[in-house]
Scaffold this motif. Sequence first.
Motif, PDB file in Angstrom:
ATOM      1  N   THR A 211      -1.216   8.189   8.076  1.00 39.78           N
ATOM      2  CA  THR A 211      -2.330   7.703   7.429  1.00 39.78           C
ATOM      3  C   THR A 211      -3.327   7.146   8.707  1.00 39.78           C
ATOM      4  O   THR A 211      -4.278   6.543   8.264  1.00 39.78           O
ATOM      5  CB  THR A 211      -2.143   6.695   6.297  1.00 39.78           C
TER       6      THR A 211
ATOM      7  N   ILE B 134       0.865  -1.161   0.010  1.00 42.02           N
ATOM      8  CA  ILE B 134       0.125  -0.094   0.025  1.00 42.02           C
ATOM      9  C   ILE B 134       0.695   1.217  -0.047  1.00 42.02           C
ATOM     10  O   ILE B 134       0.843   2.332  -0.746  1.00 42.02           O
ATOM     11  CB  ILE B 134      -0.729  -0.150   1.337  1.00 42.02           C
ATOM     12  N   TYR B 135       1.882   1.184   0.738  1.00 41.38           N
ATOM     13  CA  TYR B 135       2.861   2.294   0.853  1.00 41.38           C
ATOM     14  C   TYR B 135       3.495   2.682  -0.670  1.00 41.38           C
ATOM     15  O   TYR B 135       3.544   3.595  -1.189  1.00 41.38           O
ATOM     16  CB  TYR B 135       3.858   2.033   1.885  1.00 41.38           C
ATOM     17  N   TYR B 136       3.993   1.402  -1.503  1.00 42.67           N
ATOM     18  CA  TYR B 136       4.474   1.473  -2.675  1.00 42.67           C
ATOM     19  C   TYR B 136       3.407   2.241  -3.526  1.00 42.67           C
ATOM     20  O   TYR B 136       3.955   3.144  -4.259  1.00 42.67           O
ATOM     21  CB  TYR B 136       4.796   0.240  -3.097  1.00 42.67           C
ATOM     22  N   ALA B 137       2.143   1.780  -3.595  1.00 42.12           N
ATOM     23  CA  ALA B 137       1.101   2.193  -4.532  1.00 42.12           C
ATOM     24  C   ALA B 137       0.975   3.691  -4.248  1.00 42.12           C
ATOM     25  O   ALA B 137       0.794   4.548  -5.098  1.00 42.12           O
ATOM     26  CB  ALA B 137      -0.251   1.561  -4.163  1.00 42.12           C
ATOM     27  N   GLN B 138       0.854   4.115  -3.066  1.00 43.93           N
ATOM     28  CA  GLN B 138       0.726   5.585  -2.449  1.00 43.93           C
ATOM     29  C   GLN B 138       1.939   6.397  -3.042  1.00 43.93           C
ATOM     30  O   GLN B 138       1.757   7.516  -3.724  1.00 43.93           O
ATOM     31  CB  GLN B 138       0.484   5.788  -0.930  1.00 43.93           C
ATOM     32  N   LYS B 139       3.079   5.989  -2.607  1.00 41.08           N
ATOM     33  CA  LYS B 139       4.251   6.488  -3.132  1.00 41.08           C
ATOM     34  C   LYS B 139       4.581   6.743  -4.777  1.00 41.08           C
ATOM     35  O   LYS B 139       4.670   7.868  -5.156  1.00 41.08           O
ATOM     36  CB  LYS B 139       5.411   5.781  -2.556  1.00 41.08           C
ATOM     37  N   GLU B 140       4.127   5.659  -5.246  1.00 44.86           N
ATOM     38  CA  GLU B 140       4.279   5.682  -6.919  1.00 44.86           C
ATOM     39  C   GLU B 140       3.391   6.764  -7.455  1.00 44.86           C
ATOM     40  O   GLU B 140       3.687   7.422  -8.707  1.00 44.86           O
ATOM     41  CB  GLU B 140       3.885   4.391  -7.222  1.00 44.86           C
ATOM     42  N   LEU B 141       2.243   7.229  -6.778  1.00 48.30           N
ATOM     43  CA  LEU B 141       1.115   8.323  -7.378  1.00 48.30           C
ATOM     44  C   LEU B 141       2.067   9.676  -7.329  1.00 48.30           C
ATOM     45  O   LEU B 141       1.773  10.334  -8.296  1.00 48.30           O
ATOM     46  CB  LEU B 141      -0.053   8.459  -6.492  1.00 48.30           C
ATOM     47  N   THR B 142       3.005   9.806  -6.465  1.00 43.65           N
ATOM     48  CA  THR B 142       3.741  11.136  -6.309  1.00 43.65           C
ATOM     49  C   THR B 142       5.095  11.104  -6.841  1.00 43.65           C
ATOM     50  O   THR B 142       5.522  12.204  -7.301  1.00 43.65           O
ATOM     51  CB  THR B 142       3.735  11.777  -4.667  1.00 43.65           C
TER      52      THR B 142
ATOM     53  N   TYR C 199       4.725   6.594   7.281  1.00 48.07           N
ATOM     54  CA  TYR C 199       3.469   6.522   6.460  1.00 48.07           C
ATOM     55  C   TYR C 199       2.426   5.982   7.208  1.00 48.07           C
ATOM     56  O   TYR C 199       1.198   6.747   7.133  1.00 48.07           O
ATOM     57  CB  TYR C 199       3.947   5.557   5.313  1.00 48.07           C
TER      58      TYR C 199
END
Length: 143
Positions: free
Chosen positions: A112, A40-48, A108
């Motif tokens: 959250t 989930i951290y990877y997915a959120q980080k990849e957005l920015t 993170y």
Amino acid sequence: MSRDLASAVRNGIDPQEEKLKAAEARRGDEALLLRNVVPIYYAQKELTAKVDGNVRRSLENDVLPVLGDMHIGRIPVTAVETMLIDLGKRSPSAARHAVAALKVVLNYAKRTKRIVTAVTDGMDTPKSNKRDRAFTPFETARY
């Protein structure tokens, strides 16, 4: 067993509802295992931005194999210390990268609101060793 159920029903407790609540709590705990929070951290980080390669490697190679099955809010300090000692024997930089990566993910989780405090709060990142020599100007020019 049946007496316990009958007693619970007499006291106004629905055994099936209690069973469903317990299953839901287990699913909630499962979602907060470190191995489930990292993607989930990877997915959120990849957005920015891209996930730092050192963080990804350290998490996947060093942190998750040791701490992956632990709840992020209940990782014991002793488990982290043991992991760092083992990594420090291999390489001081591996221990340093592992602490940094774990801090990133747990911070993170705090941002959250998944956890309130993290095991890494107040934990110092291991220092790097001083180099005992540097290239001479000749070696630098030659390289």
